[in-house]
Design an enzyme around this catalytic site. Structure first.
Site, PDB file in Angstrom:
ATOM      1  N   SER A 198       0.847  -1.139   0.082  1.00  0.00           N
ATOM      2  CA  SER A 198       0.044  -0.103  -0.061  1.00  0.00           C
ATOM      3  C   SER A 198       0.745   1.105   0.124  1.00  0.00           C
ATOM      4  O   SER A 198       0.342   2.526  -0.112  1.00  0.00           O
ATOM      5  CB  SER A 198      -1.096   0.020   1.347  1.00  0.00           C
ATOM      6  OG  SER A 198      -2.118  -0.977   1.141  1.00  0.00           O
TER       7      SER A 198
ATOM      8  N   HIS B 218     -15.301   0.069   3.717  1.00  0.00           N
ATOM      9  CA  HIS B 218     -15.265   1.319   4.224  1.00  0.00           C
ATOM     10  C   HIS B 218     -16.283   2.321   3.604  1.00  0.00           C
ATOM     11  O   HIS B 218     -16.292   3.537   4.090  1.00  0.00           O
ATOM     12  CB  HIS B 218     -13.865   2.312   3.504  1.00  0.00           C
ATOM     13  CG  HIS B 218     -12.403   1.411   4.081  1.00  0.00           C
ATOM     14  ND1 HIS B 218     -11.939   0.540   3.436  1.00  0.00           N
ATOM     15  CD2 HIS B 218     -11.666   1.816   5.150  1.00  0.00           C
ATOM     16  CE1 HIS B 218     -10.902  -0.068   4.103  1.00  0.00           C
ATOM     17  NE2 HIS B 218     -10.811   0.573   5.003  1.00  0.00           N
TER      18      HIS B 218
END
Length: 623
Positions: A325, A370
């Site tokens: 990431s 999310h």
């Protein structure tokens, strides 16, 4: 009756005269040939034989130069030359060299390897030349021999300057080391430049700057007798010492980075984003470079070579890991630059992403999703689905092309020998290397820094420094300046830089705000390293060691240590005026937020003067 006269005096006289004439002619011809040959040798070939005579009488002996010293940014000596003492035997001065060696062995330690080396060199050297029987004598051994030296005619102690590294393992991977020139190196170096030299840079800065550090060989012209023994010195030109190197490296920060990694396998690269100077370059575990200078023992070398921790492997410049990431800020910027997304455009994250017309689910690290995420929220919370979608809409050609501007998939050109280029995957690469087609799902995986995508810690630190610079990419450098012997400090060594075009300069501000939110925001994945003394912009990451199946879940508690994810973190600080950018990787460290980010905080505090008190904030850690 009278006997007939059988002799013909006149005829015989004529025959004798002819023979005498021929003999005289042959003698004259032979003398003429000798005379011609003498004229040819002494007149025509005079210069040639004069040179040969001189060459037999006069010899040139090389005088090796002293190697340049290496200093850190504060003037701390990192690589020095110290006198090393060896014990030599002159064969013609001792009756039985083997008996002499046996007697010496009762005073100092002489191993089997020493005896074997002596035998090899004795066969190659003249009897009047010294042959070393022991290298690198300790002061105690020198003292013991000095007391009994009168018992050993023909045995002498010889001193020479040998490289030494005062900080040992702390700077092993960045400096490298020097060692004795081997046969392979002899084939590629200029023999005249290294006449009389025994050592050459084997890695790191020592190898990258060999031309500056080595210096220029001198010589002395000596007269020798028929046996080759020196009678007198006719002429000499002293050698020119190598240039001293002054580095950007900060030894205090280097030590702090190694301490921060502790016993973990990993790497740290810290760069000053203002000039590309490498402030720290650490790879752990490490090794003592002093062992290699005069030849490491076989047992010690095998122990290093076969260690599962791979201490000889420079993870900082040769370690190639999926960036995980930590690549997401660069992918976000790629989307902005290509006009594929805007800072406000939301992407809904239900916990997975599927390509149109396919049932396979590419999962987000947060199983429940999310919800709606804009660019800043996706970077702060490291939402995988946002970047799956963004990568899919960009396509691999535009994505890989943009990321290449940051140096991914190419050598940075750092002046540390042995750098690897990582891998920026593309359809062309896959077809060329694997003879396979590129699949859309692979583009999604590249978008979150996994799969075939590989980057070194050095590349991540360099790319992060470019973000801190608002797109000014500077080639990383360890050496700052070179100083010739007796001269003032030279101008800094040249830097190479180039701009990274994103279309709108405000994109850099939005990206930096998002990276600052990773640490400073309430939902940032690295919020526990927030500092009260300065603001940090960063990004956490994990690098998968193995792939999970569609229905599998990752549970670090049930996975062996050597199969757990690598932990990564990139950052720069202070946000308002960046003075340091860094990349940290902890092999098999698991979560970037929980493992790599605290390492980075300790390093930042050591450089910026903060007090390392980590927040107790818990919660989820995406990376």
């Amino acid at each position: 009756m009278l006997e007939p006269n059988l002799q013909d005096g006149k005829r015989e006289a004529r025959l004798v005269a002819v023979r005498a004439t021929i003999a005289a002619g042959l003698v004259i011809l032979a003398l003429s040939l000798v005379a011609v040959r003498l004229v040819h040798l002494q007149v025509d070939q005079h210069n040639h034989f004069s040179v040969l005579s001189t060459d037999n009488r006069v010899k040139l002996q090389p005088l090796p130069p002293s190697r340049g010293l290496i200093y850190d940014a504060r003037g701390v000596l990192l690589a020095d030359n110290h006198p090393s003492f060896s014990l030599e035997i002159t064969i013609e001065k001792v009756g039985d060299p083997h008996a002499t060696i046996d007697a010496l062995a009762r005073l100092i330690t002489i191993e089997g390897e020493d005896r074997e080396r002596f035998e090899r060199q004795m066969r190659r050297r003249a009897r009047f030349q010294g042959v070393p029987i022991r290298l690198n004598l300790t002061p105690a051994e020198v003292a013991r021999f000095a007391v009994d030296a009168h018992r050993f005619p023909g045995v002498d102690i010889r001193a020479e300057l040998v490289r030494t590294y005062p900080l040992g393992a702390d700077t092993a991977h960045v400096l490298g080391y020097v060692g004795r020139i081997n046969e392979q190196e002899l084939t590629r170096i200029d023999g005249s430049s290294y006449a009389g030299s025994q050592f050459i840079g084997k890695g790191g800065v020592e190898k990258a700057h060999e031309a500056l550090l080595h210096g220029q060989v001198g010589y002395q012209q000596v007269e020798v007798n028929a046996r080759g023994r020196v009678i007198r010195t006719l002429e000499s030109r002293p050698p020119i010492s190598g240039e001293d190197l002054h580095l950007y490296l900060d030894v205090a920060l280097q030590h702090a980075a190694r301490d921060a990694l502790g016993q973990e396998r990993g790497a740290v690269v810290a760069i000053d984003p203002r000039n590309g100077g490498v402030l720290a370059l650490v790879s752990t575990p490490t090794f003592d470079p002093n062992l290699f200078v005069e030849g490491i023992g076989q047992d010690d070398y095998q122990a290093l070579l076969n260690s599962p921790d791979k201490p000889l492997f420079n993870r900082a410049v040769r370690g190639q890991y999926p960036p995980g990431s930590t690549i997401k800020p660069f992918v976000a910027l790629a989307g902005l630059a290509a006009g594929v997304t805007t800072p406000e455009r939301p992407t809904y994250c239900p916990g997975y992403f599927s390509l149109p017309g396919h049932s396979h689910r590419f999962r987000c690290w947060r199983r429940g999703g999310h919800g709606a995420q804009n660019l800043e929220q996706a970077v702060v919370q490291s939402c995988d689905v946002y970047f799956y979608d963004l990568a899919n809409r960009m396509g691999i050609e535009r994505l890989s092309g943009f990321l290449s501007q940051f140096g991914f998939g190419a050598l940075t050109g750092i002046d540390v020998a042995g750098e690897l280029s990582g891998l920026m995957p593309s359809p062309e690469w896959k077809q060329r290397v694997r003879q396979e087609l590129w699949y859309p799902g692979e583009t999604l995986i590249v978008g979150i820094g996994q799969g075939s995508f590989l980057a070194t810690p050095l590349q991540l630190a360099t790319a992060t420094a470019a973000v801190a610079n608002h797109g000014h990419f500077i080639q990383p450098r360890v050496a700052r300046a070179a100083q010739a012997p007796g001269q003032p400090l030279a101008q800094s060594l040249p830097l190479v830089s180039r701009p990274i075009e994103v279309g709108n300069a405000h994109h850099w501000d939005r990206l930096i705000d998002a990276m600052a939110g990773v640490v400073e925001g309430e939902r940032g994945t690295a919020r526990r390293i927030r500092s009260p003394d300065y603001r940090i912009a960063g990004k956490t990451g994990t690098s998968q060691v193995f792939s999970l199946g569609q229905g599998q879940t990752y549970n670090a508690k049930t996975i062996p240590k050597d199969l757990q994810d690598h932990a990564l973190f990139v950052a720069f600080a202070p946000v308002e005026d960046p003075r340091i950018a860094l990349a940290v990787i902890v092999e098999h460290g698991g979560s970037g937020g929980a493992t790599a980010a605290p390492v980075a905080r300790r390093i930042l505090d050591a450089y910026l003067g903060g007090s390392t008190v980590l927040s107790e904030a818990g919660g989820e850690h995406a990376d």
